[in-house]
Design a protein around this motif. Structure first.
Motif, short mmCIF file in Angstrom:
data_model
loop_
_atom_site.label_atom_id
_atom_site.label_comp_id
_atom_site.label_asym_id
_atom_site.label_seq_id
_atom_site.Cartn_x
_atom_site.Cartn_y
_atom_site.Cartn_z
N ASN A 176 -80.67 20.20 -40.06
CA ASN A 176 -80.12 19.21 -40.97
C ASN A 176 -79.99 19.80 -42.36
OD1 ASN A 176 -79.97 17.15 -39.06
ND2 ASN A 176 -82.07 16.55 -39.43
N PHE A 177 -78.89 19.47 -43.01
CA PHE A 177 -78.63 19.92 -44.37
C PHE A 177 -78.41 18.70 -45.25
CE2 PHE A 177 -77.31 23.39 -41.63
CZ PHE A 177 -77.93 24.47 -42.24
N SER A 178 -78.80 18.81 -46.51
CA SER A 178 -78.61 17.68 -47.42
C SER A 178 -77.15 17.49 -47.79
CB SER A 178 -79.46 17.86 -48.67
OG SER A 178 -79.10 19.04 -49.35
N SER A 179 -76.37 18.56 -47.78
CA SER A 179 -74.94 18.45 -48.06
C SER A 179 -74.22 19.65 -47.46
CB SER A 179 -74.67 18.38 -49.57
OG SER A 179 -74.96 19.63 -50.18
N ILE A 180 -72.89 19.54 -47.42
CA ILE A 180 -72.07 20.64 -46.92
C ILE A 180 -70.86 20.77 -47.84
CG2 ILE A 180 -70.89 19.13 -45.26
CD1 ILE A 180 -70.59 21.60 -43.44
N THR A 181 -70.53 22.00 -48.20
CA THR A 181 -69.34 22.29 -48.99
C THR A 181 -68.38 23.07 -48.11
OG1 THR A 181 -70.61 22.36 -51.04
CG2 THR A 181 -68.44 23.41 -51.06
N LEU A 182 -67.18 22.55 -47.99
CA LEU A 182 -66.17 23.17 -47.14
C LEU A 182 -65.17 23.90 -48.02
CD1 LEU A 182 -66.34 19.96 -45.34
CD2 LEU A 182 -66.55 22.05 -44.04
N THR A 183 -64.86 25.12 -47.63
CA THR A 183 -63.97 25.95 -48.40
C THR A 183 -63.11 26.77 -47.44
OG1 THR A 183 -63.88 27.46 -50.30
CG2 THR A 183 -65.62 27.86 -48.65
N SER A 184 -62.30 27.65 -48.00
CA SER A 184 -61.47 28.51 -47.17
C SER A 184 -61.16 29.79 -47.93
CB SER A 184 -60.18 27.79 -46.77
OG SER A 184 -59.50 28.52 -45.78
N PHE A 185 -60.43 30.67 -47.29
CA PHE A 185 -60.05 31.94 -47.91
C PHE A 185 -58.70 32.36 -47.37
CE2 PHE A 185 -61.80 33.09 -43.94
CZ PHE A 185 -61.41 34.37 -43.61
N LYS A 186 -58.09 33.34 -48.02
CA LYS A 186 -56.76 33.79 -47.60
C LYS A 186 -56.86 34.63 -46.34
CE LYS A 186 -54.37 33.58 -51.95
NZ LYS A 186 -53.33 34.15 -52.77
N HIS A 187 -56.41 34.05 -45.27
CA HIS A 187 -56.35 34.73 -43.98
C HIS A 187 -55.38 33.92 -43.13
CE1 HIS A 187 -57.50 36.17 -39.99
NE2 HIS A 187 -57.95 37.24 -40.62
N PRO A 188 -54.53 34.59 -42.37
CA PRO A 188 -53.52 33.86 -41.59
C PRO A 188 -54.10 32.81 -40.63
CG PRO A 188 -53.24 36.24 -41.30
CD PRO A 188 -54.42 36.03 -42.19
N ARG A 189 -55.29 33.03 -40.13
CA ARG A 189 -55.87 32.11 -39.16
C ARG A 189 -56.92 31.18 -39.74
NH1 ARG A 189 -57.36 36.14 -34.45
NH2 ARG A 189 -59.05 34.62 -34.34
N ALA A 190 -57.15 31.25 -41.06
CA ALA A 190 -58.17 30.41 -41.70
C ALA A 190 -57.67 28.98 -41.84
CB ALA A 190 -58.53 30.97 -43.07
N ALA A 191 -58.52 28.02 -41.52
CA ALA A 191 -58.20 26.61 -41.71
C ALA A 191 -58.27 26.27 -43.19
CB ALA A 191 -59.17 25.74 -40.92
N LEU A 248 -60.70 21.00 -42.96
CA LEU A 248 -62.10 21.07 -42.55
C LEU A 248 -62.87 19.85 -43.08
CD1 LEU A 248 -62.76 24.86 -43.19
CD2 LEU A 248 -62.47 23.73 -40.97
N PHE A 249 -62.57 19.47 -44.31
CA PHE A 249 -63.22 18.30 -44.92
C PHE A 249 -62.92 17.04 -44.12
CE2 PHE A 249 -63.31 14.73 -47.89
CZ PHE A 249 -64.57 14.89 -48.46
N GLU A 250 -61.66 16.89 -43.73
CA GLU A 250 -61.25 15.69 -43.00
C GLU A 250 -61.91 15.56 -41.63
OE1 GLU A 250 -57.01 16.15 -42.98
OE2 GLU A 250 -56.80 15.42 -45.04
N LYS A 264 -70.47 15.40 -48.01
CA LYS A 264 -69.64 16.60 -47.91
C LYS A 264 -68.79 16.75 -49.16
CE LYS A 264 -66.18 14.07 -45.24
NZ LYS A 264 -65.40 14.02 -44.01
N HIS A 265 -68.46 18.00 -49.45
CA HIS A 265 -67.67 18.33 -50.64
C HIS A 265 -66.58 19.32 -50.22
CE1 HIS A 265 -71.02 16.56 -52.81
NE2 HIS A 265 -71.80 17.31 -52.05
N CYS A 266 -65.47 19.27 -50.91
CA CYS A 266 -64.37 20.18 -50.63
C CYS A 266 -64.12 21.03 -51.87
CB CYS A 266 -63.11 19.39 -50.26
SG CYS A 266 -61.71 20.44 -49.82
#
Length: 73
Positions: free
Chosen positions: A1-16, A21-23, A30-32
């Motif tokens: 269990n985590f108190s929060s989650i931060t969703l992010t991404s990076f430049k890559h052709p297959r990266a979401a 991810l947030f949705e 959760k944070h975006c």
């Protein structure tokens, strides 16, 4: 269990996109942050917390390189 989650991404052709991810994440706290480097900088300001960074090997290599670069500043 985590108190929060931060969703992010990076430049890559297959990266979401961080927004997608947030949705689909069911966490109540959760944070975006589309810019992964800003997410890391925010994390570094809260040194009294523990963080787990997950993702592809390519992403983790980028994060490691970034953390080493800001450590040496």
């Amino acid at each position: 269990n985590f108190s929060s989650i931060t969703l992010t991404s990076f430049k890559h052709p297959r990266a979401a996109e961080a927004k997608h991810l947030f949705e689909i994440t069911e966490s109540n706290n959760k944070h975006c942050q589309p810019d992964w480097q800003l997410a890391i900088e925010h994390m570094m300001k809260k040194r009294d917390d523990f963080y787990f960074i997950t993702g592809s090997l390519h992403f983790i290599a980028l994060v490691r390189e970034y953390l080493l670069s800001i450590k040496n500043e």
